[in-house]
Design an enzyme around this catalytic site. Structure first.
Site, PDB file in Angstrom:
ATOM      1  N   TYR A  33       0.690  -1.154  -0.043  1.00 17.97           N
ATOM      2  CA  TYR A  33      -0.150  -0.128  -0.109  1.00 17.97           C
ATOM      3  C   TYR A  33       0.677   1.415   0.183  1.00 17.97           C
ATOM      4  O   TYR A  33       0.231   2.589   0.004  1.00 17.97           O
ATOM      5  CB  TYR A  33      -0.883   0.077   1.263  1.00 17.97           C
ATOM      6  CG  TYR A  33      -0.207  -0.120   2.455  1.00 17.97           C
ATOM      7  CD1 TYR A  33       0.253   0.998   3.204  1.00 17.97           C
ATOM      8  CD2 TYR A  33       0.003  -1.398   3.096  1.00 17.97           C
ATOM      9  CE1 TYR A  33       1.103   0.959   4.361  1.00 17.97           C
ATOM     10  CE2 TYR A  33       0.808  -1.556   4.125  1.00 17.97           C
ATOM     11  CZ  TYR A  33       1.425  -0.316   4.886  1.00 17.97           C
ATOM     12  OH  TYR A  33       2.001  -0.397   5.813  1.00 17.97           O
ATOM     13  N   GLY A  34       2.231   1.253   0.181  1.00 16.92           N
ATOM     14  CA  GLY A  34       3.049   2.265   0.263  1.00 16.92           C
ATOM     15  C   GLY A  34       3.981   2.317  -0.914  1.00 16.92           C
ATOM     16  O   GLY A  34       3.944   2.451  -1.986  1.00 16.92           O
ATOM     17  N   THR A  35       5.251   2.462  -0.425  1.00 22.14           N
ATOM     18  CA  THR A  35       6.560   2.737  -0.977  1.00 22.14           C
ATOM     19  C   THR A  35       6.857   1.535  -1.944  1.00 22.14           C
ATOM     20  O   THR A  35       7.756   1.756  -2.819  1.00 22.14           O
ATOM     21  CB  THR A  35       7.843   3.081  -0.331  1.00 22.14           C
ATOM     22  OG1 THR A  35       8.095   2.232   0.613  1.00 22.14           O
ATOM     23  CG2 THR A  35       7.437   4.531   0.670  1.00 22.14           C
ATOM     24  N   LEU A  36       6.143   0.436  -1.973  1.00 23.55           N
ATOM     25  CA  LEU A  36       6.567  -0.671  -2.749  1.00 23.55           C
ATOM     26  C   LEU A  36       5.764  -0.777  -3.991  1.00 23.55           C
ATOM     27  O   LEU A  36       5.931  -1.580  -4.758  1.00 23.55           O
ATOM     28  CB  LEU A  36       6.320  -1.800  -1.864  1.00 23.55           C
ATOM     29  CG  LEU A  36       7.219  -2.202  -0.756  1.00 23.55           C
ATOM     30  CD1 LEU A  36       7.249  -3.378   0.140  1.00 23.55           C
ATOM     31  CD2 LEU A  36       8.843  -2.613  -1.501  1.00 23.55           C
ATOM     32  N   GLU A 108      10.785  -4.669   5.583  1.00 22.48           N
ATOM     33  CA  GLU A 108       9.780  -4.132   6.398  1.00 22.48           C
ATOM     34  C   GLU A 108      10.083  -4.156   7.875  1.00 22.48           C
ATOM     35  O   GLU A 108       9.103  -3.672   8.826  1.00 22.48           O
ATOM     36  CB  GLU A 108       8.368  -4.572   6.217  1.00 22.48           C
ATOM     37  CG  GLU A 108       7.832  -4.398   4.745  1.00 22.48           C
ATOM     38  CD  GLU A 108       7.495  -2.824   4.439  1.00 22.48           C
ATOM     39  OE1 GLU A 108       7.653  -2.104   5.294  1.00 22.48           O
ATOM     40  OE2 GLU A 108       6.921  -2.778   3.613  1.00 22.48           O
TER      41      GLU A 108
END
Length: 178
Positions: A33-36, A108
């Protein structure tokens, strides 16, 4: 000679199919949901072949609401461990092998900073259980932040992510939410 060629071709066919079967049984679904996500600063981790296999399955949204916030001096997106509060979060689903799952766990900082847990997401018409990285311990002050439904490094409240190599690695959120 002809039998040798046929044997080599048959062996190659069997080896490739057995490899596909064994790797297919080791695939995990992961929701990011983010920087990936695609076009985001850390997406290269999923694209790097030496990290393992990651196959994009599709765009998805969490079936339940979660608070997604951008916090810390590094502007890191965090999904907080409070199901039912916040917004339905948009992201992407990947099938990953064991090696890539281990790479993602390390990236993570699972289980220290993030906890990998299964959540339910809608992937088109299908409902899937996927691994997702959720902040393990969070400061109640994070509930005062703006809740996002879709993280984008170029548009999430003007808070640009600070790359890992430039981050202050003492980021800690040690107060448990009640």
């Amino acid at each position: 000679m002809r039998q040798l060629v046929i044997s080599i071709v048959l062996f190659s066919f069997l080896f490739i199919n057995l490899t596909k079967m064994s790797s297919a049984s080791l695939l995990h679904r992961v929701f990011v949901y983010g920087t990936l996500k695609t076009t985001q600063p850390n997406h290269d981790i999923l694209k790097e072949a030496s990290n393992g296999i990651a196959k994009f399955i599709g765009k998805a949204v969490t079936e339940k609401a979660y608070p997604l916030v951008v916090a810390s001096s590094s502007n890191i997106p965090f999904l907080l461990p409070i199901e039912g509060k916040g917004k339905n979060v948009h992201g992407e689903v990947y099938h990953v092998d064991d090696k890539m799952l281990k790479t993602l766990d390390d990236f993570e900082q699972h289980p220290t900073l993030y906890q990998r847990q299964e959540i339910s997401v809608s992937l088109g018409e299908k409902h899937e259980l996927c691994w997702c990285y959720i902040l393990r311990n969070s400061n109640p002050e994070l509930l005062q932040f703006v809740f996002l439904e879709n993280y984008d490094d170029n548009g999430s409240e003007g808070l640009n992510y600070v790359p890992r190599h430039k981050q202050n690695m003492s980021i800690k959120f040690e107060v448990q939410l009640e």
